[in-house]
Design a protein around this motif. Sequence first.
Motif, PDB file in Angstrom:
ATOM      1  N   SER A   1       0.827  -1.208   0.000  1.00 19.31           N
ATOM      2  CA  SER A   1       0.000   0.000   0.000  1.00 19.31           C
ATOM      3  C   SER A   1       0.860   1.257   0.000  1.00 19.31           C
ATOM      4  O   SER A   1       1.917   1.294   0.621  1.00 19.31           O
ATOM      5  N   LYS A   2       0.352   2.283  -0.701  1.00 16.73           N
ATOM      6  CA  LYS A   2       1.015   3.584  -0.755  1.00 16.73           C
ATOM      7  C   LYS A   2      -0.032   4.661  -0.516  1.00 16.73           C
ATOM      8  O   LYS A   2      -1.173   4.542  -0.944  1.00 16.73           O
ATOM      9  N   PHE A   3       0.393   5.732   0.141  1.00 12.22           N
ATOM     10  CA  PHE A   3      -0.529   6.796   0.507  1.00 12.22           C
ATOM     11  C   PHE A   3       0.044   8.145   0.110  1.00 12.22           C
ATOM     12  O   PHE A   3       1.256   8.325   0.082  1.00 12.22           O
ATOM     13  N   THR A   4      -0.836   9.095  -0.151  1.00 14.76           N
ATOM     14  CA  THR A   4      -0.380  10.432  -0.535  1.00 14.76           C
ATOM     15  C   THR A   4      -0.132  11.295   0.690  1.00 14.76           C
ATOM     16  O   THR A   4       0.531  12.314   0.594  1.00 14.76           O
ATOM     17  N   GLN A   5      -0.665  10.878   1.850  1.00 12.09           N
ATOM     18  CA  GLN A   5      -0.455  11.647   3.068  1.00 12.09           C
ATOM     19  C   GLN A   5       0.062  10.732   4.175  1.00 12.09           C
ATOM     20  O   GLN A   5      -0.390   9.597   4.316  1.00 12.09           O
ATOM     21  N   LYS A   6       0.998  11.234   4.941  1.00 14.17           N
ATOM     22  CA  LYS A   6       1.608  10.449   6.007  1.00 14.17           C
ATOM     23  C   LYS A   6       0.583  10.012   7.047  1.00 14.17           C
ATOM     24  O   LYS A   6       0.629   8.898   7.557  1.00 14.17           O
ATOM     25  N   GLY A   7      -0.380  10.879   7.353  1.00 16.74           N
ATOM     26  CA  GLY A   7      -1.415  10.547   8.319  1.00 16.74           C
ATOM     27  C   GLY A   7      -2.238   9.341   7.897  1.00 16.74           C
ATOM     28  O   GLY A   7      -2.613   8.507   8.718  1.00 16.74           O
ATOM     29  N   ASP A   8      -2.504   9.233   6.601  1.00 19.68           N
ATOM     30  CA  ASP A   8      -3.257   8.089   6.089  1.00 19.68           C
ATOM     31  C   ASP A   8      -2.438   6.810   6.212  1.00 19.68           C
ATOM     32  O   ASP A   8      -2.981   5.742   6.508  1.00 19.68           O
ATOM     33  N   LEU A   9      -1.133   6.907   5.991  1.00 22.73           N
ATOM     34  CA  LEU A   9      -0.255   5.748   6.184  1.00 22.73           C
ATOM     35  C   LEU A   9      -0.287   5.291   7.637  1.00 22.73           C
ATOM     36  O   LEU A   9      -0.407   4.096   7.922  1.00 22.73           O
ATOM     37  N   LEU A  10      -0.206   6.231   8.567  1.00 25.40           N
ATOM     38  CA  LEU A  10      -0.213   5.880   9.986  1.00 25.40           C
ATOM     39  C   LEU A  10      -1.528   5.224  10.395  1.00 25.40           C
ATOM     40  O   LEU A  10      -1.531   4.251  11.158  1.00 25.40           O
ATOM     41  N   LYS A  11      -2.660   5.727   9.892  1.00 20.73           N
ATOM     42  CA  LYS A  11      -3.957   5.103  10.167  1.00 20.73           C
ATOM     43  C   LYS A  11      -3.991   3.683   9.626  1.00 20.73           C
ATOM     44  O   LYS A  11      -4.483   2.763  10.283  1.00 20.73           O
ATOM     45  N   HIS A  12      -3.466   3.490   8.420  1.00 20.10           N
ATOM     46  CA  HIS A  12      -3.409   2.176   7.793  1.00 20.10           C
ATOM     47  C   HIS A  12      -2.604   1.198   8.646  1.00 20.10           C
ATOM     48  O   HIS A  12      -3.065   0.091   8.915  1.00 20.10           O
ATOM     49  N   ILE A  13      -1.435   1.609   9.082  1.00 15.36           N
ATOM     50  CA  ILE A  13      -0.576   0.740   9.887  1.00 15.36           C
ATOM     51  C   ILE A  13      -1.280   0.334  11.173  1.00 15.36           C
ATOM     52  O   ILE A  13      -1.295  -0.848  11.547  1.00 15.36           O
ATOM     53  N   LYS A  14      -1.886   1.303  11.853  1.00 13.37           N
ATOM     54  CA  LYS A  14      -2.574   1.002  13.113  1.00 13.37           C
ATOM     55  C   LYS A  14      -3.737   0.044  12.910  1.00 13.37           C
ATOM     56  O   LYS A  14      -3.907  -0.910  13.665  1.00 13.37           O
ATOM     57  N   SER A  15      -4.557   0.287  11.898  1.00 14.53           N
ATOM     58  CA  SER A  15      -5.764  -0.520  11.734  1.00 14.53           C
ATOM     59  C   SER A  15      -5.498  -1.872  11.072  1.00 14.53           C
ATOM     60  O   SER A  15      -6.075  -2.877  11.475  1.00 14.53           O
ATOM     61  N   VAL A  16      -4.607  -1.925  10.091  1.00 14.55           N
ATOM     62  CA  VAL A  16      -4.385  -3.165   9.353  1.00 14.55           C
ATOM     63  C   VAL A  16      -3.296  -4.031   9.980  1.00 14.55           C
ATOM     64  O   VAL A  16      -3.490  -5.230  10.183  1.00 14.55           O
ATOM     65  N   HIS A  17      -2.180  -3.444  10.318  1.00 17.59           N
ATOM     66  CA  HIS A  17      -1.039  -4.237  10.765  1.00 17.59           C
ATOM     67  C   HIS A  17      -0.925  -4.365  12.279  1.00 17.59           C
ATOM     68  O   HIS A  17      -0.380  -5.344  12.779  1.00 17.59           O
ATOM     69  N   GLU A  18      -1.414  -3.380  13.010  1.00 13.48           N
ATOM     70  CA  GLU A  18      -1.347  -3.451  14.470  1.00 13.48           C
ATOM     71  C   GLU A  18      -2.668  -3.912  15.072  1.00 13.48           C
ATOM     72  O   GLU A  18      -2.742  -4.171  16.266  1.00 13.48           O
ATOM     73  N   GLY A  19      -3.697  -4.012  14.250  1.00 19.16           N
ATOM     74  CA  GLY A  19      -4.984  -4.512  14.697  1.00 19.16           C
ATOM     75  C   GLY A  19      -5.731  -3.612  15.661  1.00 19.16           C
ATOM     76  O   GLY A  19      -6.565  -4.087  16.417  1.00 19.16           O
TER      77      GLY A  19
END
Length: 87
Positions: A38-56
């Motif tokens: 996954s790639k994101f245009t904004q760093k905040g969206d990347l951080l949300k992705h990591i928390k919800s998808v990879h950190e559960g």
Amino acid sequence: MKFPCNQCEYKGTEKGSLLTHIKSVHEGVKFPCSQCESKFTQKGDLLKHIKSVHEGVKFSCNQCEYKATQKSSLLTHTKSVHQELRM
């Protein structure tokens, strides 16, 4: 006051919005996830992705079994499902 892009028809309402637009659309700046493709245009969206998808990280509803991956989704759920209609 609008902030127009000098490369396309985009107009931002804030200077920061215009800068984000230019970086993501015209300069191709992306924030890649180090754990998947996954790639994101904004760093905040990347951080949300990591928390919800990879950190559960999940946000649980205190009135039913619903679990959201983002706090804003839980708030939307609570308002639409559990809030009483008031006249």
